[in-house]
Enzyme design. Structure first.
Site, PDB file in Angstrom:
ATOM      1  N   TYR A   1       0.835  -1.205   0.000  1.00 34.15           N
ATOM      2  CA  TYR A   1       0.000   0.000   0.000  1.00 34.15           C
ATOM      3  C   TYR A   1       0.871   1.257   0.000  1.00 34.15           C
ATOM      4  CZ  TYR A   1      -3.368   3.479   1.617  1.00 34.15           C
ATOM      5  OH  TYR A   1      -4.142   4.612   1.742  1.00 34.15           O
TER       6      TYR A   1
ATOM      7  N   GLU B   1     -11.736   5.610   4.405  1.00 35.29           N
ATOM      8  CA  GLU B   1     -11.210   6.456   5.487  1.00 35.29           C
ATOM      9  C   GLU B   1     -12.252   6.646   6.577  1.00 35.29           C
ATOM     10  OE1 GLU B   1      -8.158   7.294   6.009  1.00 35.29           O
ATOM     11  OE2 GLU B   1      -7.239   7.043   4.037  1.00 35.29           O
TER      12      GLU B   1
ATOM     13  N   TRP C   1      -5.899   1.080  10.188  1.00 37.03           N
ATOM     14  CA  TRP C   1      -5.998   1.101   8.729  1.00 37.03           C
ATOM     15  C   TRP C   1      -5.726  -0.287   8.160  1.00 37.03           C
ATOM     16  CZ3 TRP C   1      -8.330   3.221   4.993  1.00 37.03           C
ATOM     17  CH2 TRP C   1      -7.906   3.023   3.677  1.00 37.03           C
TER      18      TRP C   1
END
Length: 196
Positions: A26, A48, A56
């Site tokens: 990522y 988000e 995350w």
């Protein structure tokens, strides 16, 4: 100290980007690289918002399930979701089952459809005009900025939910509106490298 980690491949990465293989991919391929397109930015905004209060990494690992559950984040499709879809999503163990966040994702798709300029143009209108020096440490990375507060306010005014100044700033970081890769990180994330 710059808080960089040299990986087995010899590349310097922001420390968080070297902490797991998922994060490394990522970090290297997506985070901080300019992203345009209404559906693509809607996906990032939605993820988000779902991340709020969670890791995350949890969201990243559930991303394929989120894409399946939310019609690949096609704004027009999600805007048509109704109560049966909310019930379906609340029963989907592959995603984060939070009613408020699910309902916000649907409301945000509907709000995005109402934007005459489109979501991408609206969000990018808040990107700082000039690149700034990369931070040298995580302590130099803000949680929010005046620009992210203005973005959140504009989104709320247009009916968006779950997009406060901190979430807006995380979105700006993730989509290359700002470059918060630490100084010395191997990723070159200029606005010229636009992902479409």
């Amino acid at each position: 100290m710059t808080e960089l980690v040299i990986g087995a491949d010899g590349l310097a990465r922001c420390a968080w980007g070297a902490s797991t293989p998922d994060y490394a991919v990522y970090h290297d391929m997506e985070w901080g690289r300019p992203l345009h397109g209404d559906d693509a930015l809607y996906e990032r905004m939605t993820l988000e918002a779902f991340q709020s209060g969670l890791s995350w990494l949890t969201i990243l690992r559930k991303r394929p399930a989120f894409r399946a559950a939310f019609a690949d984040f096609r704004i027009e499709a999600v805007a048509g979701y109704g109560e049966a879809d909310v019930a379906r999503l609340l029963a989907d163990a592959g995603i984060v089952r939070n009613r408020a966040k699910i309902e916000a994702a649907i409301a945000n798709a509907r709000a995005a459809l109402e934007l005459p300029e489109g979501l991408s143009a609206l969000l990018w209108s808040f990107a700082p005009a000039a690149d700034r020096d990369r931070p040298t440490a995580l302590t130099g990375v803000p949680a929010s900025t005046d620009a992210s507060a203005a973005m959140a306010k504009a989104l709320k005014r247009r009916g968006f939910r779950f997009v406060g100044p901190t979430t807006a700033y995380a979105l700006m970081q993730a989509t290359g509106m700002v470059d918060d890769h630490l100084a010395g990180c191997h990723v070159v994330a200029t606005r010229a490298n636009v992902m479409r």
